[in-house]
Scaffold this motif. Structure first.
Motif, PDB file in Angstrom:
ATOM      1  N   ASP A  44      37.163   9.016   3.561  1.00  0.00           N
ATOM      2  CA  ASP A  44      35.744   9.403   3.548  1.00  0.00           C
ATOM      3  C   ASP A  44      35.202   9.629   4.967  1.00  0.00           C
ATOM      4  OD1 ASP A  44      35.323   9.579   0.825  1.00  0.00           O
ATOM      5  OD2 ASP A  44      34.630   7.510   0.601  1.00  0.00           O
ATOM      6  N   ALA A 104      35.752   6.725  -1.886  1.00  0.00           N
ATOM      7  CA  ALA A 104      35.032   5.830  -2.804  1.00  0.00           C
ATOM      8  C   ALA A 104      35.215   6.338  -4.229  1.00  0.00           C
ATOM      9  CB  ALA A 104      33.547   5.812  -2.425  1.00  0.00           C
ATOM     10  N   GLU A 163      39.709   4.179  -5.545  1.00  0.00           N
ATOM     11  CA  GLU A 163      40.446   3.025  -5.011  1.00  0.00           C
ATOM     12  C   GLU A 163      41.776   2.826  -5.714  1.00  0.00           C
ATOM     13  OE1 GLU A 163      37.232   3.060  -5.659  1.00  0.00           O
ATOM     14  OE2 GLU A 163      36.301   2.648  -3.709  1.00  0.00           O
TER      15      GLU A 163
END
Ligand code: SAH
Ligand code: SF4
Ligand code: F3S
Length: 466
Positions: free
Chosen positions: A195, A228, A231
């Protein structure tokens, strides 16, 4: 903060000169240092004369690179004295890999230096510099805090200075090749989360950047935290990261460097076939063609394994251009070992390849090895290798003559009316054309080639400004 705002509420302007040595990661780091200092009123200067802050962002890879720093510091001394005589102050900081490797020795040898800051600590530069100005704090800052660093750098403040930009995605090295200082200067391998990388790439594209080069000392060892919500994927490899970034609208080209043969995986090789934005140019250093020397170098692969990787890459992407790095004169290298290096270079047929004389680096295992090679022998072998590599590069470039290629134009050319850019194969291309094409990709026809560049003309009618 030490400075006071003037009546208009503006901070006083200060001049910042950064000189960058070494690899692309240092170029990236210098950009980020500039970004960090801009909010404090520092403006980039083209030369050190009269600067308020001078940063030398240094490289320790070979002896020559490291020694350049001291000659530069010698040149800065009178400039610092002049600035003081005129009532000002020039702060001098040494950053980068020499800072990490030599630490306190730098100030002992060059008292003109105010601050020594390692490559994992520069995110705290504003604080360190404020301390220097207050005459407080430690002048030596060489902690390893790579995770903190990238958190602190998370929001790129960078103003666009080109259409091609670097993004560090991985830092450090656990390979410990016996000739190399990098594991000591950059610390253990660490990957930035997906990210964070994506946010930085998006911000660059929003500023007009068309090409990003993902950087890492072992970039293909990348294993970043997944985005996000993903995971469950576990860490993402470089191939997955490249495909993810390729979806950013407006990002036309992706490259990465530098890879290690030990970290090649099928997914990354497949990315060259299935991701059009990933450019067909691959830098894969081998260092030597002799298995005996590769073993002594602790490379943990053979010449045959390297050639097998190249064959797989070429099977996936037949036009891929291969580049590499070679070292001649590693301790114990015989004429037969060197001939094996020449043989490997002939087998690969490089589009470009960098070659170096082995440089004995203090603290590395290679420096203590028996059989150090004579300087004259190194020079002679390097000349033979370079003649071969130059011929290969020239032939590669000449093979483009008459072909059509998409070029990302990045700058005005040397002569008026000329513009310059890069081919997919990272070749420099010069052609006559309007400055309005800068920042765009257009088709050219290659009209000529030399060892270092292609000349071309725009394809009339087909010029696709993308
Ligand atoms: N992380 C990258 C780059 C390392 S430094 C990699 O693993 O390839 C870039 C190049 O400098 C190396 O590939 C190597 O060819 C060269 N190099 C490193 N240490 C050297 C030394 N002591 N003497 C000569 N060349 C060296
Ligand atoms: Fe140095 Fe080897 Fe690590 Fe590359 S892989 S940075 S050459 S130790
Ligand atoms: Fe030099 Fe450090 Fe890069 S030693 S090559 S600046 S990682």
């Amino acid at each position: 903060m030490t400075e006071t705002a003037n009546a208009a509420g503006e901070k006083p302007r200060k001049r910042l000169f950064i000189k960058t040595y070494g690899c692309q990661m240092n170029v990236y780091d210098s950009g980020r240092m500039r970004d960090l200092l801009t909010p404090l009123g520092y403006e980039p200067a083209e030369a050190p004369e009269g600067a308020d802050l001078v940063i030398l962002n240094t490289c320790h890879i070979r002896e020559k690179a490291a020694e350049k720093v001291y000659s530069e510091l010698g040149r800065l001394k009178p400039l610092k004295e002049e600035k003081a005589a005129s009532g000002g102050a020039m702060t001098i900081a040494v950053a980068g890999c020499v800072a990490q490797a030599e630490g306190a020795e730098i100030r002992a040898r060059a008292p003109v230096v105010d601050l020594v800051v390692g490559p994992q600590a520069y995110h705290k530069l504003p604080e360190f510099i404020a301390n220097v100005h207050r005459g407080r704090g430690d002048a030596l800052q060489t902690e390893f805090e790579v995770e903190d660093k990238f958190d602190a750098l998370a929001a790129p403040a960078r103003q666009i200075d080109g259409y091609s930009a670097f993004v560090t995605v991985q830092e450090g090295c656990d390979k410990f090749c016996t000739f190399c200082v990098v594991p000591y200067t950059r610390g253990a391998e660490w990957s930035r989360p997906v990210d964070q990388v994506t946010a930085e790439a998006r911000a660059l594209v929003a500023q007009g950047v068309r090409e990003v080069t993902l950087l890492g000392q072992n970039v293909n060892a990348y294993h970043g935290a997944p985005p996000a919500g993903r995971e469950a994927d576990g860490a993402w490899g470089l191939g997955t990261l490249v495909r993810h970034l390729a979806r950013i609208e407006g990002l036309a080209r992706i490259r990465f460097t530098t890879s290690h043969p030990r970290d090649m995986d099928d997914d990354l090789i497949a990315a060259f076939a299935d991701t059009p934005a990933l450019m067909p140019y691959f830098h894969l250093p081998v260092q030597s063609g002799s298995d005996r020397i590769l073993k002594a170098m602790n490379r943990k692969h053979t010449a045959a394994e390297y050639l097998a990787i190249i064959a797989r890459l070429r099977a996936a992407r037949p036009d891929i251009a291969i580049s590499g790095d070679m070292i001649v004169g590693f301790p114990g290298e015989t004429e037969a070992d060197f001939e094996a290096t020449m043989e490997l270079a002939r087998a690969v047929n490089y589009a470009a390849c960098f070659s170096f004389k082995y440089s004995r680096r203090p603290g590395t295992p290679g420096a203590a090895m028996a059989g150090q090679v004579d300087e004259a022998v190194k020079t002679e072998r390097l000349a033979r290798l370079n003649a071969l590599l130059a011929a290969q590069q020239t032939a590669f470039n000449q093979s483009m003559t008459g072909r059509r290629l998409p070029v990302l134009f990045e700058r005005e050319g040397r002569n008026p009316g000329q513009i310059g850019g890069r081919s997919p194969y990272l070749q420099a291309v010069h052609c006559e054309g309007p400055a309005s094409l800068i920042g765009h990709i257009a088709q050219v026809e290659v009209t000529g080639a030399s060892q270092n560049a292609l000349s071309a003309r725009l394809v009339p009618g087909e010029t696709r400004a993308a």
